[in-house]
Design a protein around this motif. Structure first.
Motif, short mmCIF file in Angstrom:
data_model
loop_
_atom_site.label_atom_id
_atom_site.label_comp_id
_atom_site.label_asym_id
_atom_site.label_seq_id
_atom_site.Cartn_x
_atom_site.Cartn_y
_atom_site.Cartn_z
N ASP A 40 0.84 -1.19 0.00
CA ASP A 40 0.00 0.00 0.00
C ASP A 40 0.88 1.24 0.00
OD1 ASP A 40 -2.32 1.39 -0.09
OD2 ASP A 40 -2.95 0.95 1.94
N GLY A 41 0.24 2.39 -0.04
CA GLY A 41 1.00 3.63 -0.10
C GLY A 41 1.46 3.90 -1.53
N TYR A 42 2.11 5.03 -1.73
CA TYR A 42 2.54 5.43 -3.08
C TYR A 42 4.06 5.32 -3.20
CZ TYR A 42 -2.19 7.07 -3.78
OH TYR A 42 -3.55 7.12 -3.91
N GLY A 43 4.50 4.73 -4.28
CA GLY A 43 5.92 4.53 -4.49
C GLY A 43 6.41 3.27 -3.79
N PHE A 44 7.69 2.98 -3.95
CA PHE A 44 8.29 1.83 -3.28
C PHE A 44 8.48 2.15 -1.80
CE2 PHE A 44 9.71 1.11 -7.65
CZ PHE A 44 9.45 -0.25 -7.79
N GLY A 72 4.09 -8.52 -8.58
CA GLY A 72 4.20 -7.44 -7.61
C GLY A 72 3.22 -6.33 -7.96
N ILE A 73 2.49 -5.82 -6.97
CA ILE A 73 1.49 -4.78 -7.19
C ILE A 73 1.78 -3.61 -6.25
CG2 ILE A 73 -0.97 -4.22 -7.22
CD1 ILE A 73 -1.57 -7.20 -7.45
N ALA A 74 1.78 -2.40 -6.80
CA ALA A 74 2.03 -1.21 -5.98
C ALA A 74 1.52 0.02 -6.70
CB ALA A 74 3.52 -1.07 -5.68
N LYS A 75 1.38 1.11 -5.97
CA LYS A 75 0.96 2.38 -6.56
C LYS A 75 2.20 3.09 -7.12
CE LYS A 75 -3.05 3.11 -3.56
NZ LYS A 75 -2.99 1.83 -2.79
N VAL A 76 2.75 2.53 -8.18
CA VAL A 76 3.94 3.07 -8.83
C VAL A 76 3.65 3.20 -10.31
CG1 VAL A 76 6.38 2.72 -9.30
CG2 VAL A 76 5.45 1.98 -7.11
N ASP A 77 3.86 4.38 -10.87
CA ASP A 77 3.61 4.62 -12.29
C ASP A 77 4.82 4.25 -13.14
OD1 ASP A 77 1.18 5.62 -11.52
OD2 ASP A 77 1.78 7.73 -11.66
N ASN A 78 4.53 3.77 -14.35
CA ASN A 78 5.57 3.53 -15.36
C ASN A 78 6.70 2.65 -14.84
OD1 ASN A 78 4.21 5.30 -17.19
ND2 ASN A 78 5.11 7.04 -16.12
N GLU A 79 6.34 1.58 -14.16
CA GLU A 79 7.33 0.62 -13.66
C GLU A 79 6.96 -0.74 -14.23
OE1 GLU A 79 10.11 -1.18 -12.82
OE2 GLU A 79 10.36 0.70 -11.69
N SER A 80 7.73 -1.18 -15.23
CA SER A 80 7.36 -2.37 -15.99
C SER A 80 7.37 -3.65 -15.17
CB SER A 80 8.30 -2.53 -17.19
OG SER A 80 9.66 -2.63 -16.77
N MET A 81 8.07 -3.68 -14.06
CA MET A 81 8.12 -4.93 -13.28
C MET A 81 6.94 -5.08 -12.34
SD MET A 81 11.01 -4.47 -10.32
CE MET A 81 10.89 -3.28 -8.99
N LEU A 82 6.11 -4.03 -12.20
CA LEU A 82 4.99 -4.08 -11.27
C LEU A 82 3.66 -3.87 -11.97
CD1 LEU A 82 6.37 -1.87 -8.36
CD2 LEU A 82 6.40 -4.37 -8.53
N LEU A 95 -4.09 1.16 -21.04
CA LEU A 95 -2.68 1.13 -20.65
C LEU A 95 -1.99 -0.06 -21.32
CD1 LEU A 95 -2.88 2.02 -16.85
CD2 LEU A 95 -2.52 3.53 -18.80
N PRO A 96 -0.73 0.11 -21.71
CA PRO A 96 -0.02 -0.97 -22.41
C PRO A 96 0.42 -2.10 -21.50
CG PRO A 96 1.44 0.90 -22.06
CD PRO A 96 0.08 1.34 -21.60
N TYR A 97 0.28 -1.92 -20.20
CA TYR A 97 0.73 -2.92 -19.23
C TYR A 97 -0.43 -3.22 -18.27
CZ TYR A 97 1.40 1.60 -16.99
OH TYR A 97 1.22 2.89 -16.54
#
Length: 216
Positions: A40-44, A72-82, A95-97
């Motif tokens: 939860d929360g924003y960012g890593f 992996g799921i998180a409130k992170v924008d433009n992060e291809s691994m999540l 969205l492309p992802y």
């Protein structure tokens, strides 16, 4: 609960807190062979410390299966691994992802006196809108103290389940095209929509208005 007051925290104290978090999370994903980690929360969490947790998750999965079989799921924008988490809202375009739209009926935990924010129709319309934008709906089920589901919530879940049973190919077997479908108010949005307080009655009234227009 949250440690020392901010004015008493030293750099050494904060570093130890972050290192302790990292070690605990690494133990979690390796000892219990976690295949999905959501934060939860924003960012890593704690910046690079949070990134290292996800790196451990994926490397452990690669070691175990010979390929990465973890999410992996998180409130992170433009992060291809999540997988991007949009809480109580939806993306404004395809969205492309993969991404998640996360919703609940009242709160993230059951509160008897609070009114429902969604009914079966709004959940189905949100699901259709999310899927048409390459997303996945995560619907929170609020459990009562004894572990049961409130009757009014179960009724909605049963109705949604009946709809999905009939229309499953349109959900599970579909892929986004170049234009996404209607959303709650049948119009394209220019900004990410935050609809935690979606008015089910207003949605139904709008639907009645559209179907009663001349030529319909």
């Amino acid at each position: 609960m949250y440690g020392l007051p901010p004015e008493q925290r030293t750099q050494e104290y904060e570093r130890k807190i972050k290192e302790n978090y990292l070690l605990r999370q690494q133990e979690l994903v390796t000892k219990y062979k976690v295949d999905l980690l959501w934060v939860d929360g924003y960012g890593f969490p704690y910046g690079n410390y949070g990134k290292e947790v996800f790196r451990t998750l994926f490397n452990n999965s690669l070691k175990q299966y010979g390929k990465i079989n973890a999410v992996g799921i998180a409130k992170v924008d433009n992060e291809s691994m999540l997988v991007r988490d949009i809480e109580a809202g939806v993306a404004d375009t395809i969205l492309p992802y993969p991404w998640d739209g996360i919703f609940t009926f009242t709160h993230w935990f059951y509160k008897e006196d609070d009114p429902l924010m969604h009914n079966a129709r709004t959940v189905i319309e949100l699901l259709s809108d999310i899927v048409s934008k390459n997303g996945n709906m995560l619907l929170n089920v609020e459990l009562k103290a004894d572990g049961t589901i409130a009757p009014e919530h179960k009724k909605i879940l049963d109705e949604v389940g009946q709809w999905v049973r009939i229309n499953s190919k349109a959900i599970y077997g579909s892929r986004p095209w170049t234009v996404y479908g209607d959303n709650l108010n049948s119009c394209l949005r220019n900004v990410e929509r935050h609809i935690v307080n979606a008015d089910a009655g207003q949605v139904l009234e709008e639907a009645r208005r559209r179907t009663s227009m001349p030529g319909r």
